[in-house]
Design an enzyme around this catalytic site. Sequence first.
Site, mmCIF file in Angstrom:
data_model
loop_
_atom_site.group_PDB
_atom_site.id
_atom_site.type_symbol
_atom_site.label_atom_id
_atom_site.label_comp_id
_atom_site.label_asym_id
_atom_site.label_seq_id
_atom_site.Cartn_x
_atom_site.Cartn_y
_atom_site.Cartn_z
ATOM 1 N N ASP A 115 -6.217 -5.112 6.018
ATOM 2 C CA ASP A 115 -7.199 -4.599 5.245
ATOM 3 C C ASP A 115 -8.543 -5.555 5.006
ATOM 4 O O ASP A 115 -9.453 -5.464 5.191
ATOM 5 C CB ASP A 115 -6.853 -3.820 4.111
ATOM 6 C CG ASP A 115 -7.791 -3.112 3.328
ATOM 7 O OD1 ASP A 115 -9.004 -2.638 3.928
ATOM 8 O OD2 ASP A 115 -7.590 -2.553 2.345
ATOM 9 N N TYR A 159 0.756 -1.108 -0.140
ATOM 10 C CA TYR A 159 0.063 0.052 -0.105
ATOM 11 C C TYR A 159 0.964 1.262 0.084
ATOM 12 O O TYR A 159 0.316 2.278 -0.071
ATOM 13 C CB TYR A 159 -0.905 0.023 1.086
ATOM 14 C CG TYR A 159 -2.108 -0.702 1.337
ATOM 15 C CD1 TYR A 159 -2.151 -1.907 0.399
ATOM 16 C CD2 TYR A 159 -3.328 -0.330 1.623
ATOM 17 C CE1 TYR A 159 -3.138 -2.808 0.282
ATOM 18 C CE2 TYR A 159 -4.468 -1.013 1.666
ATOM 19 C CZ TYR A 159 -4.318 -2.493 0.908
ATOM 20 O OH TYR A 159 -5.556 -3.385 0.886
ATOM 21 N N LYS A 193 1.828 -14.049 5.924
ATOM 22 C CA LYS A 193 1.868 -14.936 4.588
ATOM 23 C C LYS A 193 3.342 -15.135 4.688
ATOM 24 O O LYS A 193 3.787 -15.304 3.565
ATOM 25 C CB LYS A 193 1.221 -14.282 3.589
ATOM 26 C CG LYS A 193 0.826 -15.016 2.449
ATOM 27 C CD LYS A 193 -0.266 -15.996 2.769
ATOM 28 C CE LYS A 193 -0.370 -17.022 1.564
ATOM 29 N NZ LYS A 193 -0.982 -18.284 2.103
ATOM 30 N N ASP A 205 -4.407 -16.998 5.187
ATOM 31 C CA ASP A 205 -5.574 -17.708 4.679
ATOM 32 C C ASP A 205 -6.027 -18.935 5.856
ATOM 33 O O ASP A 205 -7.197 -18.732 5.767
ATOM 34 C CB ASP A 205 -5.152 -18.718 3.476
ATOM 35 C CG ASP A 205 -3.858 -19.413 3.531
ATOM 36 O OD1 ASP A 205 -2.886 -18.853 4.407
ATOM 37 O OD2 ASP A 205 -3.627 -20.240 2.792
#
Length: 414
Positions: A304, A160, A227, A280
Amino acid sequence: MLEIANKELKVMPEKITIQAGKLQVPDNPIIPYIEGDGTGPDIWNASRQVIDAAVEKTYGGKRRIEWMEIFAGEKAFNLKGTWLPDETVEAIREYIVAIKGPLTTPVGGGVRSINVTLRQVLDLFACVRPVKWIKGVPSPMVNPHWVDVVIFRENNEDIYAGIEWERGSEKLQKVATFLREEMSCEIPEDAGIGIKYMGQRASERIMRKAMNYAVENNRKVVTIVHKGNIMKYTEGAFKKWCYDLAKTEYANLIVTEEELSKYGGKVPEGKILVNDRIADNMFQQLILRSNEYELLVCPNLNGDYISDAAAALVGGLGMAPGGNISDHLALFEATHGTAPKYAGLDKVNPGSLLLSAVMMLEYMGWKEAAEVIEKALGQAILDKKVTYDLARYIEGAEELKSSEFARAIIERMA
Ligand code: NAP
């Protein structure tokens, strides 16, 4: 200096200050607000009435907020010819605590999102999003009362940060050539390129924010969401830096999941469990086993996604509050957008902005007033007096306008 004498208090309103690293809140603080675009004025007017009534009810005139309007978005553009005037940014810096409604993101012309700009120029590095079910709110969960988490999302870094190049542009060609020729990377000819970076300082300070919150609010589990199995040097490093920070600065207060075997698999009394989950997996854990999670510490993009997904579990964005916080500066905000099709109809749910005000009051140490709002809001929902978004899922509900919903909440203040 703001020249408004507060006649009932017979004192001049004062600024919130920081002394010895702590927030000092006077009884009559000046709080800047941005009412927001689209449905912003409707939800701001409704929320402001409720906040003022709760403060009056709780402190009987001893405390009162002196609201000071500042401008951003369409109103600023119409009044001052700029989407985000410098004086608005300076006012938030100077008055330390502020609140805002949603703002239109200007389309085209190279104008960046005002929300993102505010977070970056004020270094509001932590996006804090509490997600908790309020009894009576329609939820897709079998056990919605299990959901009570606070998400700490790093606000400034990651993908971002806005470093990206368009396919076919000259700059992209330069970057792609460097990556192909110097770094042996395979970059397809038809690709755009974005840079993801994550630093130690940013990772540590979001973890510190979450750990401090856990200590101050007696929370027992802090989960690092990442992740890192795929992106080792960004998300993987984030995980490592967060763990290292917890082990160094909160050594006596924490136990990690790895260490649990030493204690027969149980968290020792008085300790905070620090664990991590791959993003996930975290999404499904949050749906199936939400009662096992309390605070989630996330890089920007994961944070987010998971913030809105979590909000959906307890009634959606119309009821999801948020705050963007630096070491001390705090800008609380409705988390949804301007919902322009409903602008001026006095229709949408002010719950997100109102619950952000609850966060603000808690941040100021006015916890009693925050509680009055939460309880009265909960009672209005239990009585099925709600705005259209909730009414459409609650059998027998009476659909109220934003302002009527505010009145229903005020009438239920004990
Ligand atoms: P949006 O304004 O959040 O609205 C999408 C839908 O969410 C609405 O049509 C409505 O759904 C529901 N909704 C939003 N606020 C609600 C409320 N208070 N009560 C009940 N339902 C509510 O998203 P968008 O249409 O994608 O974005 C519009 C503008 O807002 C854009 O300019 C965007 O950039 C900006 N934006 C600003 C912020 C911010 O300031 N923090 C955040 C996101 C987007 P139904 O029609 O199904 O009832």
